[in-house]
Write a protein that holds these residues in place. Structure first.
Motif, PDB file in Angstrom:
ATOM      1  N   LEU A   1       0.931  -1.693   0.016  1.00 42.68           N
ATOM      2  CA  LEU A   1      -0.044  -0.038   0.102  1.00 42.68           C
ATOM      3  C   LEU A   1       0.678   1.255   0.074  1.00 42.68           C
ATOM      4  CD1 LEU A   1      -3.441  -0.611   2.284  1.00 42.68           C
ATOM      5  CD2 LEU A   1      -4.058  -0.350   0.008  1.00 42.68           C
ATOM      6  N   PHE A   2       1.549   1.566   1.038  1.00 46.09           N
ATOM      7  CA  PHE A   2       3.058   2.846   0.604  1.00 46.09           C
ATOM      8  C   PHE A   2       3.526   2.700  -0.580  1.00 46.09           C
ATOM      9  CE2 PHE A   2       3.356   1.852   5.602  1.00 46.09           C
ATOM     10  CZ  PHE A   2       2.983   3.528   5.920  1.00 46.09           C
ATOM     11  N   ASN A   3       3.726   1.534  -1.336  1.00 44.93           N
ATOM     12  CA  ASN A   3       4.593   2.158  -2.110  1.00 44.93           C
ATOM     13  C   ASN A   3       3.348   2.238  -3.890  1.00 44.93           C
ATOM     14  OD1 ASN A   3       7.500   0.781  -2.723  1.00 44.93           O
ATOM     15  ND2 ASN A   3       5.800  -0.285  -1.138  1.00 44.93           N
ATOM     16  N   GLY A   4       1.836   2.263  -3.217  1.00 44.61           N
ATOM     17  CA  GLY A   4       0.865   2.551  -4.019  1.00 44.61           C
ATOM     18  C   GLY A   4       0.786   3.826  -3.884  1.00 44.61           C
ATOM     19  N   LEU A   5       1.497   4.774  -3.347  1.00 45.61           N
ATOM     20  CA  LEU A   5       0.872   6.488  -2.603  1.00 45.61           C
ATOM     21  C   LEU A   5       2.081   7.096  -3.201  1.00 45.61           C
ATOM     22  CD1 LEU A   5      -0.251   5.892   1.083  1.00 45.61           C
ATOM     23  CD2 LEU A   5      -2.165   5.429  -1.180  1.00 45.61           C
ATOM     24  N   ASP A   6       1.339   8.698  -3.388  1.00 50.93           N
ATOM     25  CA  ASP A   6       2.172   8.900  -3.771  1.00 50.93           C
ATOM     26  C   ASP A   6       2.784   9.892  -2.895  1.00 50.93           C
ATOM     27  OD1 ASP A   6       0.040  11.211  -3.168  1.00 50.93           O
ATOM     28  OD2 ASP A   6      -0.152  11.171  -5.088  1.00 50.93           O
ATOM     29  N   SER A   7       3.889  11.007  -2.974  1.00 48.41           N
ATOM     30  CA  SER A   7       4.356  11.297  -1.355  1.00 48.41           C
ATOM     31  C   SER A   7       3.206  12.487  -0.790  1.00 48.41           C
ATOM     32  CB  SER A   7       5.229  12.471  -2.173  1.00 48.41           C
ATOM     33  OG  SER A   7       6.712  11.714  -2.460  1.00 48.41           O
ATOM     34  N   ASP A   8       2.660  13.114  -1.535  1.00 51.26           N
ATOM     35  CA  ASP A   8       1.543  13.650  -0.486  1.00 51.26           C
ATOM     36  C   ASP A   8       0.085  12.865   0.141  1.00 51.26           C
ATOM     37  OD1 ASP A   8       2.384  16.127  -1.282  1.00 51.26           O
ATOM     38  OD2 ASP A   8       1.245  15.492  -3.083  1.00 51.26           O
ATOM     39  N   MET A   9      -0.073  11.520  -0.270  1.00 54.74           N
ATOM     40  CA  MET A   9      -0.918  10.443   0.206  1.00 54.74           C
ATOM     41  C   MET A   9       0.225  10.281   1.186  1.00 54.74           C
ATOM     42  SD  MET A   9      -4.258  10.424   0.686  1.00 54.74           S
ATOM     43  CE  MET A   9      -4.916  10.214  -0.417  1.00 54.74           C
ATOM     44  N   PHE A  10       1.157   9.877   0.740  1.00 53.77           N
ATOM     45  CA  PHE A  10       1.626   9.072   2.012  1.00 53.77           C
ATOM     46  C   PHE A  10       2.105   9.898   3.576  1.00 53.77           C
ATOM     47  CE2 PHE A  10       6.440   7.770   3.893  1.00 53.77           C
ATOM     48  CZ  PHE A  10       5.679   6.471   4.236  1.00 53.77           C
ATOM     49  N   ASP A  11       2.171  11.244   2.978  1.00 51.88           N
ATOM     50  CA  ASP A  11       2.417  11.816   4.880  1.00 51.88           C
ATOM     51  C   ASP A  11       1.080  11.721   5.582  1.00 51.88           C
ATOM     52  OD1 ASP A  11       4.898  12.849   3.538  1.00 51.88           O
ATOM     53  OD2 ASP A  11       4.122  14.423   3.187  1.00 51.88           O
ATOM     54  N   ASN A  12      -0.220  11.551   4.341  1.00 52.93           N
ATOM     55  CA  ASN A  12      -1.260  11.440   5.803  1.00 52.93           C
ATOM     56  C   ASN A  12      -1.781   9.758   5.850  1.00 52.93           C
ATOM     57  OD1 ASN A  12      -2.659  13.857   5.042  1.00 52.93           O
ATOM     58  ND2 ASN A  12      -2.671  12.626   2.780  1.00 52.93           N
ATOM     59  N   VAL A  13      -0.555   8.850   5.820  1.00 51.79           N
ATOM     60  CA  VAL A  13      -1.192   7.568   6.594  1.00 51.79           C
ATOM     61  C   VAL A  13       0.357   6.853   7.152  1.00 51.79           C
ATOM     62  CG1 VAL A  13      -2.769   6.577   4.580  1.00 51.79           C
ATOM     63  CG2 VAL A  13      -0.127   6.668   4.300  1.00 51.79           C
ATOM     64  N   ILE A  14       1.352   7.709   6.772  1.00 51.99           N
ATOM     65  CA  ILE A  14       2.712   7.718   7.309  1.00 51.99           C
ATOM     66  C   ILE A  14       2.505   6.926   9.129  1.00 51.99           C
ATOM     67  CG2 ILE A  14       3.885  10.026   8.050  1.00 51.99           C
ATOM     68  CD1 ILE A  14       6.634   9.455   7.359  1.00 51.99           C
ATOM     69  N   ASN A  15       1.902   7.689   9.878  1.00 51.61           N
ATOM     70  CA  ASN A  15       1.834   7.545  11.348  1.00 51.61           C
ATOM     71  C   ASN A  15       1.008   6.067  11.230  1.00 51.61           C
ATOM     72  OD1 ASN A  15       3.805   9.051  12.270  1.00 51.61           O
ATOM     73  ND2 ASN A  15       2.171  10.671  12.100  1.00 51.61           N
TER      74      ASN A  15
END
Length: 296
Positions: free
Chosen positions: A90-104
């Motif tokens: 899932l993490f590899n399927g997200l761009d940088s902006d969305m990754f920042d929203n789910v990193i935690n």
């Protein structure tokens, strides 16, 4: 571009098409291991063991409790590790902006739910969207200028959107809705399908294929009719031109024929004059002979 997982490209989220991403990602996870999809739906696997404590005797006490980490079997380790693999995909399927929203986020389910909420809204928002799609379905109709393919694509997209929000219609009902939405020129075909009840047993794709075949036949009939009309018009023009040419020939030959007829009439008159003049010449000769005889 998506990352690759075991040679298969991981779908990357497009916020404007979150529905497509969810479908692709579910299929990708399922192709790797069905346990990954379980992680999205129900959260991480927790190894359990029977509750042998005395507390089980109390009403409402759980029959199983989580195992201690030291109690995990090799099978437990494998199943638990699927959670980490699913999170990595899932993490590899997200761009940088969305990754920042789910990193935690600490679980795959938490990541999935967060992405869904950001792209599609809260549960209430999704409910409102579903109601809007239902209204579009109930009032679905053919739009002026649309082809059969355009109408089919729009209807199929609507059904997919409804399915995303958990609203699924029976195939026979959605097929009937599609048939009724077509314009009046399709009425002979749609009435035939409805009367025979065949549409109830078709997939939407097969129903479209049947109608498409009929559309192609109608187009061929129209082309044949156009060719026949064009051929008839050419023949009519050719016939008219031929008649006009014959009139021109008649106009050109009439003076000549009149002259010939005039000459023939003239010769006829001269012959008649000669015939009429022959007796008077004979009388003159007789008179001359009598005169000569008298002189002698």
């Amino acid at each position: 571009m998506g990352q690759k997982d075991h040679g298969v490209k991981i779908p990357v989220l497009d916020r404007e098409n979150c529905f497509h991403w969810k479908v692709k990602m579910r299929l990708h996870l399922m192709s790797m291991d069905e346990g990954y999809v379980e992680c999205i739906a129900h959260g991480p696997h927790v190894p359990m063991k029977p509750n042998a404590s005395i507390a089980q005797e109390h009403v409402g006490a759980p029959s199983t409790i989580p195992k201690l980490r030291s109690e995990w079997t090799p099978e437990d380790v494998i199943v638990v590790h699927k959670e980490k693999k699913a999170m990595n995909i899932l993490f590899n399927g997200l761009d940088s902006d969305m990754f920042d929203n789910v990193i935690n986020c600490s679980t795959t389910k938490e990541i999935w739910d967060t992405v869904q909420t950001i792209c599609e809204g809260t549960e209430q928002v999704r409910e409102n969207k579903m109601q809007l799609l239902i209204q579009q379905y109930e009032h679905f109709h053919f739009k002026s200028g649309e082809s059969l393919n355009d109408t089919f694509s729009r209807f199929q997209k609507l059904l997919n959107g409804l399915k995303l929000y958990g609203r699924v219609y029976q195939v026979k009902d959605s097929n009937l809705k599609f048939l009724r939405a077509l314009p009046k020129e399709w009425k002979p075909m749609t009435v035939s399908l409805r009367n025979t009840q065949e549409y109830k047993y078709f997939t939407l794709e097969r129903l479209y294929g049947t109608l498409k075949t009929d559309e192609l036949e109608m187009e061929q009939d129209e082309e044949i009719e156009k060719v026949q009309k064009k051929t008839g018009s050419v023949a009519l023009v050719a016939s008219g031109e031929k008649a006009e040419d014959m009139k021109e020939e008649d106009a050109e030959t009439t003076p000549s024929q009149s002259a010939c007829e005039g000459r023939a009439e003239s010769r006829k008159c001269k012959g008649k004059m000669i015939e009429e003049s022959e007796p008077s010449n004979q009388e003159e000769m007789d008179e001359l002979d009598e005169h000569l005889a008298f002189l002698s």
